[in-house]
Design a protein around this motif. Structure first.
Motif, PDB file in Angstrom:
ATOM      1  N   ILE A  79       0.851  -1.211   0.000  1.00 44.07           N
ATOM      2  CA  ILE A  79       0.000   0.000   0.000  1.00 44.07           C
ATOM      3  C   ILE A  79       0.881   1.253   0.000  1.00 44.07           C
ATOM      4  N   ALA A  80       1.962   1.232   0.805  1.00 42.83           N
ATOM      5  CA  ALA A  80       2.845   2.408   0.867  1.00 42.83           C
ATOM      6  C   ALA A  80       3.449   2.693  -0.510  1.00 42.83           C
ATOM      7  N   LYS A  81       3.817   1.629  -1.227  1.00 42.61           N
ATOM      8  CA  LYS A  81       4.407   1.798  -2.575  1.00 42.61           C
ATOM      9  C   LYS A  81       3.358   2.405  -3.522  1.00 42.61           C
ATOM     10  N   GLY A  88       0.868   9.904  -4.934  1.00 39.96           N
ATOM     11  CA  GLY A  88       1.807  10.988  -4.620  1.00 39.96           C
ATOM     12  C   GLY A  88       1.886  11.276  -3.131  1.00 39.96           C
ATOM     13  N   ILE A  89       1.595  10.259  -2.306  1.00 32.13           N
ATOM     14  CA  ILE A  89       1.605  10.446  -0.840  1.00 32.13           C
ATOM     15  C   ILE A  89       2.655   9.515  -0.233  1.00 32.13           C
ATOM     16  N   ASP A  90       3.597  10.094   0.498  1.00 29.09           N
ATOM     17  CA  ASP A  90       4.597   9.273   1.201  1.00 29.09           C
ATOM     18  C   ASP A  90       4.037   8.865   2.545  1.00 29.09           C
ATOM     19  N   CYS A  91       4.082   7.568   2.842  1.00 21.92           N
ATOM     20  CA  CYS A  91       3.619   7.161   4.176  1.00 21.92           C
ATOM     21  C   CYS A  91       4.430   5.964   4.655  1.00 21.92           C
ATOM     22  N   GLN A  96       1.674   4.651   9.507  1.00 20.90           N
ATOM     23  CA  GLN A  96       0.704   5.548   8.851  1.00 20.90           C
ATOM     24  C   GLN A  96      -0.346   4.829   7.998  1.00 20.90           C
ATOM     25  N   ILE A  97      -0.447   3.519   8.178  1.00 22.16           N
ATOM     26  CA  ILE A  97      -1.428   2.750   7.392  1.00 22.16           C
ATOM     27  C   ILE A  97      -2.138   1.766   8.317  1.00 22.16           C
ATOM     28  N   VAL A  98      -3.466   1.675   8.176  1.00 17.29           N
ATOM     29  CA  VAL A  98      -4.211   0.589   8.824  1.00 17.29           C
ATOM     30  C   VAL A  98      -5.024  -0.119   7.763  1.00 17.29           C
ATOM     31  N   VAL A  99      -4.930  -1.435   7.751  1.00 16.37           N
ATOM     32  CA  VAL A  99      -5.793  -2.244   6.890  1.00 16.37           C
ATOM     33  C   VAL A  99      -7.084  -2.487   7.675  1.00 16.37           C
ATOM     34  N   VAL A 280      -2.201  -8.576  -1.685  1.00 20.69           N
ATOM     35  CA  VAL A 280      -0.767  -8.288  -1.930  1.00 20.69           C
ATOM     36  C   VAL A 280      -0.456  -8.642  -3.391  1.00 20.69           C
ATOM     37  N   ALA A 281      -0.977  -9.794  -3.844  1.00 21.35           N
ATOM     38  CA  ALA A 281      -0.732 -10.202  -5.240  1.00 21.35           C
ATOM     39  C   ALA A 281      -1.412  -9.233  -6.207  1.00 21.35           C
TER      40      ALA A 281
END
Ligand code: PLP
Length: 401
Positions: A79-81, A88-91, A96-99, A280-281
C-alpha cells in the motif's frame, strides 16, 4: 399480543433515524424475477487469477490466525508503494497505514477516532448513503453542500459558508458515488484551504481511484497544506472486483492512524487474514491491468449512455466510478420510486431512485442511478431490456405499475 410486546422493546436512539435505501429490496425482487440488477454496486465481474491464487495458497498454508491489528506488513508495504507512486503520498507502512474491513470500515473507524457526537461534518450531496448513515449513527451533525448536475460543481461560496468553527471534518468522495464526479485539483486546494482555516480533518474516500475516464484522479492528501489533516481511504473491493472480501485501508498522520488502529481492533480485530495475502498479489499487477479495467468500464459507460439516450433519459455522464445518474422527463413517472418500480416490473432491470442520494429527496425525484459494473453479457441484456421501454411512446407510459 406477542407482536405488540416485541414491538415495544426499546431500541437505541442512535439507530432510529437511520434509513437504509431500498437497494437490497430491489435486488431481491430482481433476483426472484430473473432480471438484471443495475442497482447494487457489487462489481459483478471475475477477480484476477493472481489474486484468487494467492488467497487460496494462504488458506492452504493456514495463514488463518488474527493478523497484526494494522494488517500484514506485506500488504502495508504494498500500500505504501502504491500511495507513493499512484497517489503521490509518502507514508510509513509501520505507523501511517491501517488495513480495515473494507474502506467502509475505514470510514467508520476514522469517524469514531476523530468526531464527537454533535461535531459537524461537511458532506457533498448527492452522497454515498453509508457515509451519511455512519455519521448519523455516531451522532455527528451533517452540513450538506450541493453538487449541481450536469458537471456536479459546487458553489465555492456555499462551501465557505458551510465551514465554520464547529466544522471538524470535510468529507470528500472522489471519484464519487453516485455522481461520478472527479474533484479537480483547484477544488481540492479550496477544500484544503477551508479545512486548514478551521483546523478540520479531511476524510477522502477514493475507492474508485482507478476508474476514471480521461480525468486525472487527484488525492488531496498529496498537497503539503493538507497532508497533516487528511485521512485517505481506499481498498481492494472495486479495483480487484472483490467487494465481499472486505479489505480496505486508510492512510494518514501517525497520531490519528494510531487511534484508528485501536478502534479498528475493537470493532473488527483484523481484516480477513488469507484475503490480505490475495490483495498483496493484486497490488503487484502491472499497469496494463488497470489500463484494461479503465478501457472496459469506458466501453460499459458508453453502452449505458447509448441505451439511456435511446429511451429518452438524459444521462449525467460520469468522469469516474461506475455509476451513472440519469434524469427522465417530468411527468413520465410520478417520481423516482415509481420509475424504479415500473422499470423493474416491466423489463426486469433494477435501478435505484435518485431521491435516495440527496439531502433534499426532491432534488433526485426525476433521476435514477444505474450501476454498469456488470459482466458484458449481463450489461448487454440490461441495455436491450431497457430499450424495450421505448416501445411505448413516452406520453403513454404514465405511472405504470
Ligand atoms: N465508498 C464508496 C463511495 C462506495 O461506493 C462503496 C461501495 O459501494 C464503498 C465505499 C464500500 O467500499 P468497501 O467495499 O471497500 O467497504
Amino acid at each position: 399480543m406477542a407482536d405488540k410486546i416485541k414491538n415495544e422493546r426499546p431500541l437505541a436512539d442512535r439507530v432510529r433515524s437511520i434509513k437504509q435505501s431500498d437497494i437490497r429490496r430491489y435486488s431481491a425482487i430482481c433476483a426472484a424475477m430473473g432480471g438484471v440488477n443495475l442497482s447494487q454496486g457489487v462489481c459483478d465481474q471475475p477477480a484476477p487469477d493472481a489474486v484468487k491464487r494467492a488467497a487460496k495458497q494462504a488458506i492452504d498454508e493456514d495463514k488463518a490466525p488474527y493478523t497484526n491489528l494494522r494488517g500484514i506488513i506485506e500488504l502495508r508495504t504494498a500500500i505504501a508503494k502504491k500511495m507513493r507512486e499512484f497517489n503521490g503520498i509518502d507514508c510509513d507502512p509501520e505507523t501511517q497505514i491501517v488495513v480495515n474491513v473494507g474502506s467502509a470500515g475505514s470510514f467508520a473507524c476514522a469517524a469514531l477516532a476523530t468526531l464527537n457526537p454533535g461535531d459537524e461534518c461537511i458532506v457533498f450531496s448527492p452522497f454515498y448513503s453509508y457515509h451519511v448513515n455512519l455519521l448519523k449513527l455516531f451522532g455527528v451533525k451533517i452540513t450538506f453542500v450541493d453538487l449541481s448536475p450536469p458537471d456536479w460543481s459546487y458553489d465555492p461560496a456555499a462551501l465557505a459558508a458551510a465551514c465554520n468553527e464547529r466544522t471538524r471534518m470535510i468529507l470528500i468522495c472522489t471519484p464519487a458515488n453516485p455522481s461520478g464526479k472527479v474533484f479537480s485539483e483547484a477544488e481540492l486546494r479550496d477544500i484544503a484551504r477551508l479545512a486548514a482555516k478551521q483546523n478540520a480533518w479531511i476524510a477522502t474516500d477514493e475507492i474508485y481511484e482507478y476508474i476514471t475516464y480521461g480525468k486525472e484522479h487527484v488525492s488531496v492528501g498529496r498537497f503539503p497544506e493538507a497532508k497533516d489533516r487528511t485521512i485517505t481511504m481506499s481498498g481492494a473491493s472495486k479495483t480487484y472486483a472483490v467487494t465481499g472480501w472486505r479489505i480496505g485501508y486508510c492512510v494518514g498522520p501517525s497520531e490519528v492512524i494510531d487511534r484508528i488502529a485501536v478502534v479498528s481492533d475493537l470493532l473488527y480485530i483484523c481484516a480477513p487474514a488469507p484475503l490480505q495475502h490475495g490483495i498483496v498479489a493484486g497490488m503487484a499487477l502491472p499497469d496494463r491491468y488497470y489500463q484494461q479495467m479503465q478501457a472496459d468500464y469506458l466501453t460499459k459507460r458508453e453502452m449505458t449512455v447509448d441505451a439511456l439516450r435511446d429511451i429518452g433519459f438524459t444521462p449525467f455522464v460520469p468522469d469516474g466510478s461506475y455509476y451513472m445518474l440519469a434524469s427522465f422527463e417530468e411527468g413520465r413517472w410520478a417520481d423516482a420510486t415509481a420509475a424504479t418500480e415500473s422499470i423493474l416490473q416491466r423489463v426486469g432491470v433494477a435501478t435505484v431512485p435518485g431521491s435516495a442520494f440527496y439531502r433534499n429527496p426532491a432534488d433526485g425525484q426525476n433521476q435514477l442511478r444505474f450501476c454498469y459494473a456488470k459482466k458484458m453479457a449481463d450489461l448487454e441484456e440490461a441495455c436491450s431490456r431497457l430499450r424495450k421501454l421505448a416501445d411505448r411512446p413516452v406520453a403513454a407510459m404514465g405511472a405504470v405499475c
